[in-house]
Scaffold this active site. Structure first.
Site, PDB file in Angstrom:
ATOM      1  N   ILE A   1       0.829  -1.203   0.000  1.00 50.46           N
ATOM      2  CA  ILE A   1       0.000   0.000   0.000  1.00 50.46           C
ATOM      3  C   ILE A   1       0.868   1.260   0.000  1.00 50.46           C
ATOM      4  CG2 ILE A   1      -1.875   1.246   1.173  1.00 50.46           C
ATOM      5  CD1 ILE A   1      -2.526  -1.625  -0.145  1.00 50.46           C
TER       6      ILE A   1
ATOM      7  N   GLU B   1      -0.626  -0.170 -10.478  1.00 45.13           N
ATOM      8  CA  GLU B   1      -1.903   0.226 -11.112  1.00 45.13           C
ATOM      9  C   GLU B   1      -2.258  -0.728 -12.252  1.00 45.13           C
ATOM     10  OE1 GLU B   1      -3.529   3.632 -10.535  1.00 45.13           O
ATOM     11  OE2 GLU B   1      -2.153   4.195  -8.945  1.00 45.13           O
TER      12      GLU B   1
HETATM   13  N1  CAA Z   1     -15.019   0.328 -14.729  1.00 49.45           N
HETATM   14  C1  CAA Z   1     -16.199  -0.114 -14.206  1.00 49.45           C
HETATM   15  N2  CAA Z   1     -16.480  -1.428 -14.071  1.00 49.45           N
HETATM   16  C2  CAA Z   1     -15.551  -2.319 -14.467  1.00 49.45           C
HETATM   17  C3  CAA Z   1     -14.326  -1.931 -15.030  1.00 49.45           C
HETATM   18  C4  CAA Z   1     -14.081  -0.549 -15.159  1.00 49.45           C
HETATM   19  N3  CAA Z   1     -12.951  -0.086 -15.664  1.00 49.45           N
HETATM   20  N4  CAA Z   1     -13.598  -3.012 -15.311  1.00 49.45           N
HETATM   21  C5  CAA Z   1     -14.347  -4.077 -14.963  1.00 49.45           C
HETATM   22  N5  CAA Z   1     -15.524  -3.649 -14.460  1.00 49.45           N
HETATM   23  C6  CAA Z   1     -16.637  -4.470 -13.994  1.00 49.45           C
HETATM   24  C7  CAA Z   1     -17.067  -5.400 -15.103  1.00 49.45           C
HETATM   25  O1  CAA Z   1     -18.023  -4.792 -15.958  1.00 49.45           O
HETATM   26  C8  CAA Z   1     -17.637  -6.576 -14.342  1.00 49.45           C
HETATM   27  O2  CAA Z   1     -18.953  -6.294 -13.936  1.00 49.45           O
HETATM   28  P1  CAA Z   1     -20.201  -7.126 -14.545  1.00 49.45           P
HETATM   29  O3  CAA Z   1     -19.902  -8.567 -14.189  1.00 49.45           O
HETATM   30  O4  CAA Z   1     -21.371  -6.554 -13.848  1.00 49.45           O
HETATM   31  O5  CAA Z   1     -20.165  -6.881 -16.020  1.00 49.45           O
HETATM   32  C9  CAA Z   1     -16.792  -6.625 -13.102  1.00 49.45           C
HETATM   33  O6  CAA Z   1     -16.198  -5.336 -12.938  1.00 49.45           O
HETATM   34  C10 CAA Z   1     -15.701  -7.669 -13.186  1.00 49.45           C
HETATM   35  O7  CAA Z   1     -14.911  -7.364 -14.311  1.00 49.45           O
HETATM   36  P2  CAA Z   1     -13.996  -8.458 -15.016  1.00 49.45           P
HETATM   37  O8  CAA Z   1     -14.804  -9.695 -15.264  1.00 49.45           O
HETATM   38  O9  CAA Z   1     -13.328  -7.803 -16.162  1.00 49.45           O
HETATM   39  O10 CAA Z   1     -12.941  -8.773 -13.842  1.00 49.45           O
HETATM   40  P3  CAA Z   1     -11.701  -9.741 -13.799  1.00 49.45           P
HETATM   41  O11 CAA Z   1     -11.708 -10.455 -12.524  1.00 49.45           O
HETATM   42  O12 CAA Z   1     -11.581 -10.516 -15.070  1.00 49.45           O
HETATM   43  O13 CAA Z   1     -10.476  -8.698 -13.675  1.00 49.45           O
HETATM   44  C11 CAA Z   1      -8.707  -7.252 -14.424  1.00 49.45           C
HETATM   45  C12 CAA Z   1     -10.114  -7.833 -14.662  1.00 49.45           C
HETATM   46  C13 CAA Z   1      -8.590  -6.156 -15.497  1.00 49.45           C
HETATM   47  C14 CAA Z   1      -7.609  -8.260 -14.603  1.00 49.45           C
HETATM   48  C15 CAA Z   1      -8.643  -6.591 -13.015  1.00 49.45           C
HETATM   49  O14 CAA Z   1      -8.655  -7.558 -11.997  1.00 49.45           O
HETATM   50  C16 CAA Z   1      -7.423  -5.718 -12.838  1.00 49.45           C
HETATM   51  O15 CAA Z   1      -7.411  -4.565 -13.261  1.00 49.45           O
HETATM   52  N6  CAA Z   1      -6.359  -6.254 -12.147  1.00 49.45           N
HETATM   53  C17 CAA Z   1      -5.225  -5.452 -11.800  1.00 49.45           C
HETATM   54  C18 CAA Z   1      -5.378  -4.871 -10.423  1.00 49.45           C
HETATM   55  C19 CAA Z   1      -4.645  -3.587 -10.256  1.00 49.45           C
HETATM   56  O16 CAA Z   1      -4.586  -2.743 -11.153  1.00 49.45           O
HETATM   57  N7  CAA Z   1      -4.093  -3.361  -9.073  1.00 49.45           N
HETATM   58  C20 CAA Z   1      -3.447  -2.133  -8.800  1.00 49.45           C
HETATM   59  C21 CAA Z   1      -3.312  -1.964  -7.345  1.00 49.45           C
HETATM   60  S1  CAA Z   1      -3.350  -0.280  -6.869  1.00 49.45           S
HETATM   61  C22 CAA Z   1      -1.853   0.378  -7.139  1.00 49.45           C
HETATM   62  O17 CAA Z   1      -0.963  -0.213  -7.688  1.00 49.45           O
HETATM   63  C23 CAA Z   1      -1.775   1.786  -6.690  1.00 49.45           C
HETATM   64  C24 CAA Z   1      -0.477   2.141  -6.110  1.00 49.45           C
HETATM   65  O18 CAA Z   1      -0.257   1.942  -4.962  1.00 49.45           O
HETATM   66  C25 CAA Z   1       0.494   2.880  -6.914  1.00 49.45           C
END
Ligand code: CAA
Length: 381
Positions: free
Chosen positions: A155, A360
């Protein structure tokens, strides 16, 4: 450099001066000692840079994501850690502003927009990194609120932030069982684990955030139960633009240092800049940086005109952070032996670049997002 309006030029110049006076002199020292200076963040806040995109009525500057990208690019030239602290804290504010109730906005935004306090985003866990919806932290419904149990990992600003957006499971497995909560530092049951010893971003503390029977009242849940995953994903769409802007700033600084050094360093009786091998490297660096910047600005512009585009945001993050890794690695190469020492900042730039390809959403996850959009586009009819 893409065209900037008068306000953007003014913001950029103000930040250049601030960063040269207040950040640059301490960066090597603070990187070595892994020290974060709250006063730098607070001063950035006093100048209006800690809640740039948030409405004025909550203390923000009510500017666009394009303005914010230009500001982050400038901060990142001097310090990726401070740029990232601002970026993540603003992402937390955007979550509250986009999904919070009027009462939540009034209560939690002003101390964040002013820069008095920092916000942190708690999604990742040991077994839920890229697969974010596999998260295991639970939020059990009790009278008047929820009891949170679990551990969040990696975090950014963990321990120094005061407001945490926490994704926790209130229901079934998968994305539909996730809810999001606002949790304040000092809440009984909230504690912090060890500070990670990192390759880069050493000025920005990264910690585990631990919940042990941590009670959070109902009025600190965002939206309804089960809507937390969408909150997190929508926030990351914006966070990916701002991480892109941070990467562009880092790359630009690495190029600036490389060209200056190549013009002054003599070998074989000529500046090393005059060797075509190095000229080609620097030309490629400049071209890739501008391409990255244009993608970041396009992603920001689409957001600003109310047509956010997930695919373009992922393009921007992917391209600009891969570029930052390549450009900073080449910068070390141009400096040669001294580039590998702490006498010059390029080794720090290279260390700070690496995690931009991971946070991210890893750059592999960006490709997943892009490919899913392609599939949708090509199978529409
Ligand atoms: N906006 C709104 N809703 C969204 C969305 C978006 N961008 N992306 C997905 N959703 C919704 C989908 O529509 C879906 O809803 P429904 O079932 O109602 O249609 C639901 O969320 C699930 O979506 P997916 O089936 O696409 O989910 P998934 O489990 O296959 O995951 C993924 C997709 C893109 C791999 C996602 O898990 C992901 O982005 N993983 C990476 C996580 C990440 O970025 N972590 C960063 C941590 S924070 C950080 O790093 C900050 C820092 O400290 C610097």
């Amino acid at each position: 450099m893409t065209n900037m309006n008068e306000l953007q030029v003014e913001l950029k110049n103000q930040l250049t001066k601030f960063c040269l006076d207040k950040i640059e002199p301490f960066m090597e020292h603070d990187d070595e000692r892994e020290e974060f200076r709250m006063d730098i963040f607070t001063e950035l806040g006093a100048l209006g840079f800690c809640g740039m995109t948030i409405p004025e009525k909550f203390g923000g500057a009510e500017l666009t994501y394009t303005d914010f990208s230009i500001a982050l690019e400038e901060i990142a030239k001097y310090s990726v850690p401070y740029a990232v602290t601002v970026s993540v804290s603003t992402m937390v504010q955007a979550i509250i502003n986009d999904f919070g109730s009027e009462t939540q906005k009034k209560k939690f935004l002003p101390t964040l927009t002013s820069g008095e306090e920092i916000g942190a985003f708690c999604l990742s866990e040991s077994s839920a990194g890229s697969d974010a919806s596999a998260l295991k932290t639970t939020a059990k419904k009790v009278e008047g609120g929820y009891v949170l149990n679990g551990t969040k990992l990696w975090i950014t600003s963990g321990g120094i932030a005061k407001t945490y957006i926490v994704m926790a499971r209130t229901g079934e497995g998968g994305s539909k069982g996730v809810s999001s909560f606002i949790v304040r530092d000092g809440t009984p049951g909230l504690s912090f684990g060890k500070k990670e010893k990192k390759m880069g971003w050493r000025t920005s503390p990264t910690r585990e955030v631990i919940f042990e029977n941590c009670f959070v009242p109902d009025d600190q849940r965002l939206l309804s139960e089960g809507e937390g995953f969408k909150v997190a994903m929508a926030a990351l769409d914006k966070g990916r633009i701002t991480i892109g802007a941070t990467a562009v700033g880092l790359s630009q600084r690495a190029l600036d240092e490389s060209v200056k050094y190549a013009l002054s360093r003599q070998q074989f009786n000529q500046p090393i800049f005059d060797f075509q091998g190095l000229q080609f490297m620097m030309a490629d660096m400049a071209c890739e940086i501008e391409a990255s910047r244009l993608l970041v600005h396009e992603a920001a512009r689409l957001y600003d005109i109310g047509k956010p585009n997930q695919k373009i945001a992922s393009f921007a993050k992917l391209k600009s952070t891969d570029t930052a890794m390549k450009v900073t690695t080449d910068a070390v190469q141009i400096f040669g032996g001294v580039g590998y020492t702490r006498e010059y900042p390029v080794e720090r730039f290279m260390r700070d670049a690496k995690v931009l390809q991971i946070v991210e959403g890893t750059n592999q996850v960006q490709r997943v997002v892009i490919a899913r959009q392609l599939k949708k586009e090509y199978t529409k009819n």
